[in-house]
Enzyme design. Structure first.
Site, PDB file in Angstrom:
ATOM      1  N   ASP B 172       0.821  -1.212   0.000  1.00 43.14           N
ATOM      2  CA  ASP B 172       0.000   0.000   0.000  1.00 43.14           C
ATOM      3  C   ASP B 172       0.850   1.255   0.000  1.00 43.14           C
ATOM      4  OD1 ASP B 172      -2.631   1.333   0.185  1.00 43.14           O
ATOM      5  OD2 ASP B 172      -1.756   2.110   2.024  1.00 43.14           O
ATOM      6  N   ARG B 179       0.476   6.366  -6.862  1.00 44.12           N
ATOM      7  CA  ARG B 179      -0.796   6.984  -7.270  1.00 44.12           C
ATOM      8  C   ARG B 179      -0.773   8.496  -7.041  1.00 44.12           C
ATOM      9  NH1 ARG B 179      -4.871   4.116  -3.680  1.00 44.12           N
ATOM     10  NH2 ARG B 179      -6.353   5.551  -4.651  1.00 44.12           N
TER      11      ARG B 179
END
Lengths: 446, 446
Positions: B172, B179
């Site tokens: 993550d 991202r």
């Protein structure tokens, strides 16, 4: 905790440009120029450019954006100024096919007819070959030329085909390598900007684009090919270049030979007046388009007649000899095909029944020859110039059981067996004769 | 020469997975798992993952793909096994807001009512703060705990809030960082997989999701928030977790305090029974949801009554003290607010006319406090625990000319002036009283 930071604008411009393309917004010329400059300068990371490319792939680029991208790519490097020649320079580009040795024939042909033909060409990748790889089958042939040598040779021989100069459009090399590994190759605007940036930077006045459609081509369907062809024409014209498009068939290989040395041999036979019908037809059509735009006072029909005469007279073959010598190659190959060495293991595929060839899948043939070692999987890989195939029987040809359909040239018996099996699978037969696909649509489409 | 290489499949799987997502195809669980493994192992490059993320952003992920992505992210690291506790463990997550000190109140409150509250929390980014940053306002408070210490503290104190462990869901961290710089943050499936992978890995049995909607929230519109909330619930339930969703308003800051130390002060006041109405209402609603699912034999109404009693009795405040001491912090801060140091330059904003507060824009307030130094622009930046603001007047409040509306705590007069001007712009007034937005939709929405 998630947050979309709307503070600190100065750090956000790169992400903002990606986001706006992601949302389908149109970017300005300045924005695209700055983005590409920053990429070349290392401020935009590869992972940012790949995200932008995927957004551009899926959301598209407008004509204005595509032109801006081309302009920025051209501005990333040097451009060739061919105006000192005082002549119209013609060039040609193919979107890639199987057995596509057109440049090897077209260059000497139009130069023998009085035009100046100057082309920078790529290397092959995957199942389609590259002109530069094919030329390097000729012992001694130099494909790395600097700008000065390129221009001098155009002055002296009116013909030069060199590898893509790294000084021209360096952005294209980086972008293409990135697109290749991020599934963003198959995009009309990205493809058109890539091709036309190199054509414009290489300085020719007239470019014939041979856009191939079919099983063995980059474009599988006519609609997409026509779209990108029209776009390339608009991009070239925006930079003052005459662009003529021919849409041509790539359902079966062009001519008979597929490989490197074996294709140079077929090109030489064609220049000597003994070429396969489909190759001669395509080369003549392209020659007519180029010669009628080369400032020679010829209309298209006169140009086609002149091309036929130069093939007939031996003038085209002489130009090939002169050209090879100018680039350091052994011109003896023009008269002695064995100078172009083929791989030692020769096997033939024979027909098992009587009938007619109803199809000969270009992709399957291309992949078989690739598997022999004629192509490269990745940039920088070596290619084997001696391996290849000759598909004697083509669509519409009648064959009898036991007749030779094709020959392969391989480095080992095992490799030859695999290639023969693949070629066997590429052929289909019928009892009734099937018309071969037309080589080219009549006249330029755009 | 362009070519899409269809030869050499073994080297093409990565590109093929990007291409299939690009074309809107559904990937299997194995494919997504392999792709993420290869990314974590360095075989999939950052630029390939970012292209895939952009394709996923634009083409979407199915529920199955989203679940596969969450599962693969969880499998990228360790998971906490809280079963040795033999108790139902509850947790809470907020999608981020301005003045959101809910966890600081909710944790001690539900623990004082008999539940076990175990939470791993992120740091703030941009204009929204993070619970871990707020806790670090307390002198000595440790937010870095290993798994053993986390579990021991749950056994002893029934309450632990630690920073996200780097051993849990390492994928993550890498995906979010990528991202963030490639304009692929604002995607429901990517967001849901990110949040729920961390919640599942942290081992709680019940999670309350506080999904904030409004000017100061990640989600500006209710439809998108409801979509991602429902998706998170499905993902949690697929892993055997009870997930309860509250959709709550983030049009104006929650409570009065916005910053770090200043929010801890307000959390302590709230635990002592003197909290602002909106904060008390939200914390009580969340406590009722968690306590009624914590195996304590309480229904929702009984749970709400128990929570109110623990606020009233001082039990919740005592639990806060005990908790702070357990994590090495100075528990004196609970009785002596000045232990939580504020920045020295204090300025107030005053009303210039009589009227009612008609709006108080949460984003503007959040950005003003961010600009004072309370937040971070990039991961790893330090934050200033002492700066902040207290917005006394909120929507619906009547004000008189000259009355104090808000106070800022800054490091310099210049910074204070800028913040005061920004707060001034955040307020709007009307002659008629405006109803404040409801804190939460009645009951859980899913």
């Amino acid at each position: 905790m998630i947050s979309s930071c709307t503070c600190g604008r100065e750090a956000m411009d790169i992400v903002d440009l990606i986001q706006r393309k992601r949302d389908g917004k149109e970017l300005t010329s300045d924005e695209i120029g700055s983005f590409l400059d920053a990429y070349m300068g290392g401020e935009v990371a590869e992972y940012q450019m790949s995200a932008w490319l995927m957004a551009a792939f899926l959301k598209g680029l407008t004509l204005g954006e595509t032109r801006s991208l081309m302009d920025a790519m051209i501005a990333s490097g040097e451009t060739l100024d061919l105006s000192p020649l005082g002549r119209t320079v013609v060039d040609k580009h193919s979107t890639g096919g199987v057995g596509d040795k057109v440049s090897l024939v077209l260059g000497p042909l139009v130069a023998s007819c009085g035009a100046v033909f100057g082309k920078m060409s790529g290397r092959g990748l995957g199942h389609t070959g590259g002109t530069v790889d094919k030329l390097e089958s000729i012992p001694g042939f130099r494909t790395t030329l600097d700008s000065g040598a390129f221009i001098s040779q155009l002055q002296e021989v009116a013909l030069c085909i060199a590898g893509q100069s790294p000084e021209l459009v360096p952005a294209d090399d980086r972008l293409y390598a990135l697109r290749d590994v991020t599934a963003t190759v198959d995009s009309n605007p990205l493809t058109a900007a890539s091709i036309m940036s190199k054509k414009v930077a290489a300085g020719a006045d007239v470019v014939a684009l041979d856009v191939k459609v079919g099983s063995g081509a980059f474009f599988r369907n006519r609609g997409q090919a026509a779209g990108v062809a029209h776009l390339m024409q608009q991009l070239g014209e925006a930079r003052g270049m005459q662009v003529v498009i021919l849409m041509t068939s790539m359902e079966q290989p062009l001519g008979h030979a597929v490989g490197n040395a074996v294709e140079v041999r077929e090109a030489i036979e064609t220049l000597g007046g003994n070429g396969p019908g489909d190759l001669v037809e395509l080369v003549t059509a392209l020659a007519a388009e180029l010669l009628s735009r080369a400032g020679l006072g010829l209309d298209r029909e006169q140009a086609a007649q002149k091309a036929a005469a130069c093939l007939e007279s031996g003038a085209a073959l002489e130009k090939m000899e002169q050209w090879i010598a100018a680039q350091g190659g052994d011109p003896a190959c023009v008269r002695e095909p064995e100078v172009l060495a083929l791989a030692p293991v020769e096997r033939t595929l024979k027909a098992t029944t009587d009938g007619f060839v109803s199809s000969l899948d270009a992709l399957t043939v291309g992949q078989a020859v690739f598997a022999l070692g004629a192509g490269r999987r990745r940039r920088g890989d070596p290619v084997d110039h001696g391996v290849g195939a000759v598909v004697q029987a083509k669509v519409g040809d009648g064959v009898a059981a036991g007749q030779e359909l094709a020959t392969v040239y391989a480095r080992s018996g095992a490799a030859a067996d695999v290639a023969i099996a693949a070629l066997g699978a590429a052929y289909s037969f019928s009892e009734e004769r099937v018309e071969p696909p037309p080589v080219a649509e009549t006249g330029p489409i755009c």
